[in-house]
Design a protein around this motif. Structure first.
Motif, PDB file in Angstrom:
ATOM      1  N   TYR A  61       0.864  -1.183   0.000  1.00  0.00           N
ATOM      2  CA  TYR A  61       0.000   0.000   0.000  1.00  0.00           C
ATOM      3  C   TYR A  61       0.902   1.236   0.000  1.00  0.00           C
ATOM      4  CZ  TYR A  61      -3.861   3.039   1.622  1.00  0.00           C
ATOM      5  OH  TYR A  61      -4.827   4.022   1.759  1.00  0.00           O
ATOM      6  N   PRO A  64      -1.075   6.148   0.413  1.00  0.00           N
ATOM      7  CA  PRO A  64      -2.237   6.391   1.272  1.00  0.00           C
ATOM      8  C   PRO A  64      -2.901   7.733   0.977  1.00  0.00           C
ATOM      9  CG  PRO A  64      -0.350   5.649   2.555  1.00  0.00           C
ATOM     10  CD  PRO A  64       0.159   5.981   1.194  1.00  0.00           C
ATOM     11  N   GLY A  71       1.130   6.222   6.528  1.00  0.00           N
ATOM     12  CA  GLY A  71       0.284   5.044   6.621  1.00  0.00           C
ATOM     13  C   GLY A  71       0.603   3.968   5.615  1.00  0.00           C
ATOM     14  N   GLU A  72       1.765   4.040   4.975  1.00  0.00           N
ATOM     15  CA  GLU A  72       2.154   2.977   4.048  1.00  0.00           C
ATOM     16  C   GLU A  72       2.289   1.649   4.804  1.00  0.00           C
ATOM     17  OE1 GLU A  72       4.877   5.589   0.932  1.00  0.00           O
ATOM     18  OE2 GLU A  72       5.836   4.434   2.530  1.00  0.00           O
ATOM     19  N   PHE A  73       2.022   0.546   4.101  1.00  0.00           N
ATOM     20  CA  PHE A  73       2.243  -0.754   4.728  1.00  0.00           C
ATOM     21  C   PHE A  73       2.528  -1.814   3.685  1.00  0.00           C
ATOM     22  CE2 PHE A  73      -2.479  -0.515   4.494  1.00  0.00           C
ATOM     23  CZ  PHE A  73      -2.769  -1.682   3.788  1.00  0.00           C
ATOM     24  N   VAL A 108       0.482  -7.522   8.584  1.00  0.00           N
ATOM     25  CA  VAL A 108       0.647  -6.219   7.955  1.00  0.00           C
ATOM     26  C   VAL A 108       1.759  -5.482   8.676  1.00  0.00           C
ATOM     27  CG1 VAL A 108      -0.467  -4.014   7.447  1.00  0.00           C
ATOM     28  CG2 VAL A 108      -1.770  -6.143   7.273  1.00  0.00           C
ATOM     29  N   THR A 110       3.761  -2.160   9.377  1.00  0.00           N
ATOM     30  CA  THR A 110       3.519  -0.723   9.275  1.00  0.00           C
ATOM     31  C   THR A 110       4.213   0.016  10.400  1.00  0.00           C
ATOM     32  OG1 THR A 110       1.832   1.005   9.314  1.00  0.00           O
ATOM     33  CG2 THR A 110       1.336  -1.024  10.509  1.00  0.00           C
ATOM     34  N   PRO A 113       0.896   1.758  13.335  1.00  0.00           N
ATOM     35  CA  PRO A 113      -0.171   0.775  13.550  1.00  0.00           C
ATOM     36  C   PRO A 113      -1.506   1.408  13.928  1.00  0.00           C
ATOM     37  CG  PRO A 113       1.451   0.697  15.324  1.00  0.00           C
ATOM     38  CD  PRO A 113       2.039   1.535  14.242  1.00  0.00           C
ATOM     39  N   ARG A 115      -2.836   4.054  12.761  1.00  0.00           N
ATOM     40  CA  ARG A 115      -3.497   4.519  11.548  1.00  0.00           C
ATOM     41  C   ARG A 115      -3.970   3.357  10.677  1.00  0.00           C
ATOM     42  NH1 ARG A 115      -3.237   9.239   8.387  1.00  0.00           N
ATOM     43  NH2 ARG A 115      -1.705  10.133   9.837  1.00  0.00           N
ATOM     44  N   THR A 116      -3.193   2.291  10.673  1.00  0.00           N
ATOM     45  CA  THR A 116      -3.463   1.175   9.770  1.00  0.00           C
ATOM     46  C   THR A 116      -4.524   0.234  10.320  1.00  0.00           C
ATOM     47  OG1 THR A 116      -1.159   1.308   9.054  1.00  0.00           O
ATOM     48  CG2 THR A 116      -2.354  -0.702   8.483  1.00  0.00           C
ATOM     49  N   ILE A 124      -1.635  -6.774  12.806  1.00  0.00           N
ATOM     50  CA  ILE A 124      -0.721  -5.661  12.616  1.00  0.00           C
ATOM     51  C   ILE A 124       0.585  -5.945  13.347  1.00  0.00           C
ATOM     52  CG2 ILE A 124      -0.345  -3.201  13.017  1.00  0.00           C
ATOM     53  CD1 ILE A 124      -2.533  -3.658  11.036  1.00  0.00           C
ATOM     54  N   LEU A 130       9.880   1.385   7.203  1.00  0.00           N
ATOM     55  CA  LEU A 130       9.805   0.602   5.975  1.00  0.00           C
ATOM     56  C   LEU A 130      10.648   1.304   4.915  1.00  0.00           C
ATOM     57  CD1 LEU A 130       5.982  -0.188   5.634  1.00  0.00           C
ATOM     58  CD2 LEU A 130       7.786  -1.829   6.172  1.00  0.00           C
TER      59      LEU A 130
END
Length: 568
Positions: A61, A64, A71-73, A108, A110, A113, A115-116, A124, A130
């Motif tokens: 992702y 965002p 908020g990338e993951f 996931v 991130t 966490p 936000r995700t 999570i 990242l």
């Protein structure tokens, strides 16, 4: 983007519609298989580690809906007992060590966490950082002890979309991956509009436990009356509509939805930057264990029987109702489904005349047995399923549509392919003013193709003959024993970008009912000499002139792909 911009000009000869094609992201993958998204971005399927049972990269992702792409993951599919701390994740510039955590299944990764967590259903795992996930695209590599164990690449990340490795493309975050749900046999009531507008309200009036009503637009006072009555007698009622329909939200819709909210009914509208679909275009209701599916909107011209030729069906089957209820929950529960009061504050309302036609009752509803029912949803599965339906036709295909979006679309193409193998194909298109010239040209093109190739294909524009005002149905009958009823217009945009719902109904009784309905409208639309209606050459020249004039003036009006059929 939530809007498809079409070029239009009203000229003396009518209205020309030219749809702009949709661009899709170019994607690069290592070619290995992974998982897809379902529900609120859940990535389902079993863990499928490589030969050494390493984790695999199955989703990313990178773009965002947030400032600085916060908020990338990254999504991994890990074998049970995987020790993440032994792996590193890298792009061409940066490599980061994964945290010391033992995991299994979907996880996931991130750095944010909090936000995700509201965006995904999977576990999570917080990471310190990242690799910077470039919106333009880049390769990602997962390594252990200096050796690359998996890789994934992507390009041109759209905002708010998740790259899903199994399907090899970006999908809106939170987009569902609904399977086709089959059931039956079941009892059903087949009906037409404007002939039997009492059927939808009767279904709502009979609800004792729940009503889940999904629509594109909602302006019907009669339907609102039934929903309020149901709520007052203790039925759980929820309504979901499109938050930004083509042409804008009308004052009539605002009044109707305001009334429902004031009565205590939960009303949500699909809109905003988190929108997963171009339009929430489905038209159905779940009343206890009954499924009501329409081709028409919840407005006087549609479900109210004041204008449009439409098809509808009520299926009494718990599994069918449950499948629609699950679709409703997935759509009403995501971030793009906002409370009506919140959406309404930012709207500029428009006025719209209310249909008030009065039409004869020619075709009565029928209670009948359906051998098999299949619930389709777009963009999840409807196009693939309908292509299969058309591909299995052996004798006949009868299509009634507002428009086809051109003969080269996936469904129109499947119907033409059937004609080329000897299946009789008839296409009845709307003659309403806003698609008349487009459809006239298309009918002429299809009939010319039939003449050139000698195939059993014919097309007509519907002539209401006082039985209705215009065709708004979206239906198909195959071999007189299978019928498709639902909201899906026959263009690629509707099948691939909109939320649509349709039922495939199998059996001689139900197929025969809609076959007779089609036959009546088809024959009423024949030319006086019984031959296929032909479009005069002068009219086609006028259409070409209109196109040139439109291009020169550059007048731009926002309309729904496929002729903006639901604006009227």
């Amino acid at each position: 983007m939530r809007r498809v911009v079409l070029v239009r000009l009203i000229v003396v000869l009518g209205l020309l519609v030219a749809a702009s094609p949709q661009a899709t992201a170019a994607l690069v993958d290592s070619g290995q298989q992974g998982a897809t998204s379902a529900g609120n971005a859940t990535l389902d399927g079993n863990a499928t580690g490589g030969p050494d049972r390493h984790p695999r990269l199955v989703g990313v992702y990178p773009n965002p809906v947030a400032a600085d792409d916060a908020g990338e993951f990254v999504v991994l599919d890990a074998p049970a007992g995987t020790r993440l701390g032994t792996y590193r994740l890298a792009d061409d510039e940066t490599a980061v060590a994964l945290p010391n955590a033992t995991v299994g299944g979907r996880v996931v990764l991130t750095p944010v966490p909090e936000r995700t967590r509201r965006l995904v259903d999977d576990r999570i795992v917080a990471v310190d950082a990242l690799p910077r996930l470039a919106n333009a695209g880049e390769p990602l590599r997962l390594s252990r002890d200096g050796a690359v164990v998996d890789a994934l690449g992507y390009r041109d990340a759209p905002e708010g979309e998740l790259y899903v490795r199994r399907v090899g493309r970006f999908r809106p975050l939170g987009a569902t991956d609904r399977p086709v749900v089959a059931s039956g046999p079941a009892n059903a009531t087949a009906f037409l509009l404007p002939d039997a507008p009492e059927v939808p309200t009767r279904v709502l009036a009979g609800a004792e436990e729940r009503i889940l009503l999904a629509g594109y637009t909602f302006t019907s006072d009669r339907v609102a009356d039934e929903l309020v009555r149901a709520h007052r007698r203790g039925v759980r009622v929820a309504v979901l509509v499109e938050g930004d329909p083509v042409g804008g939200t009308t004052t009539a819709q605002a009044r109707a939805l305001d009334r429902l909210v004031a009565a205590g009914i939960a009303v949500r509208a699909v809109d905003g930057p988190r929108a997963r679909y171009a339009y929430h275009h489905a038209k159905y209701a779940v009343a206890d264990d009954r499924a009501l599916v329409l081709t028409e909107n919840w407005k006087p011209s549609g479900a109210g029987g004041r204008s449009s030729r439409g098809w509808g069906v009520v299926v009494r089957d718990a599994r069918t109702a449950a499948a629609l209820a699950e679709t409703f929950r997935a759509d009403a529960g995501w971030l793009d489904a906002r409370p009506w009061g919140t959406v309404r504050r930012n709207l500029t309302l428009v006025n719209e005349s209310v249909a008030a036609g009065d039409y004869p009752r020619r075709i009565e509803p029928e209670r009948l047995r359906v051998e098999r029912v299949r619930v389709l949803a777009a963009p999840d599965n409807a196009e693939r399923a309908l292509r299969g339906v058309l591909g299995n036709a052996t004798r006949s295909i009868d299509v009634v549509q507002v428009s086809l979006g051109g003969p080269d679309g996936p469904l129109a193409g499947a119907a033409i392919a059937a004609a080329r193998r000897g299946v009789r194909v008839r296409v009845l298109l709307s003659g309403a003013w806003y698609v008349r010239e487009e459809n006239a040209a298309l009918a002429e093109r299809l009939n010319a193709l039939a003449d050139e190739e000698g195939i059993p294909l014919s097309a007509r524009l519907a002539d209401p003959r006082g039985r209705f005002e215009k065709v708004h149905a979206k239906g198909v009958v195959v071999d007189d024993r299978l019928a498709v009823v639902g909201s899906l217009n026959w263009n690629a945009h509707a099948a691939r970008e909109n939320r649509e719902v349709a039922l495939v109904l199998e059996g001689e009784a139900v197929g025969g009912y809609y076959a007779r309905a089609f036959e009546a409208d088809w024959h009423a639309s024949a030319s006086g000499d019984g031959r296929e209606p032909r479009v005069p050459i002068g009219l086609l020249a006028g259409i070409a002139a209109a196109a040139a004039a439109t291009a020169a003036l550059g007048r731009r009006i926002e309309f729904e792909e496929g002729g903006g059929s639901d604006r009227y």
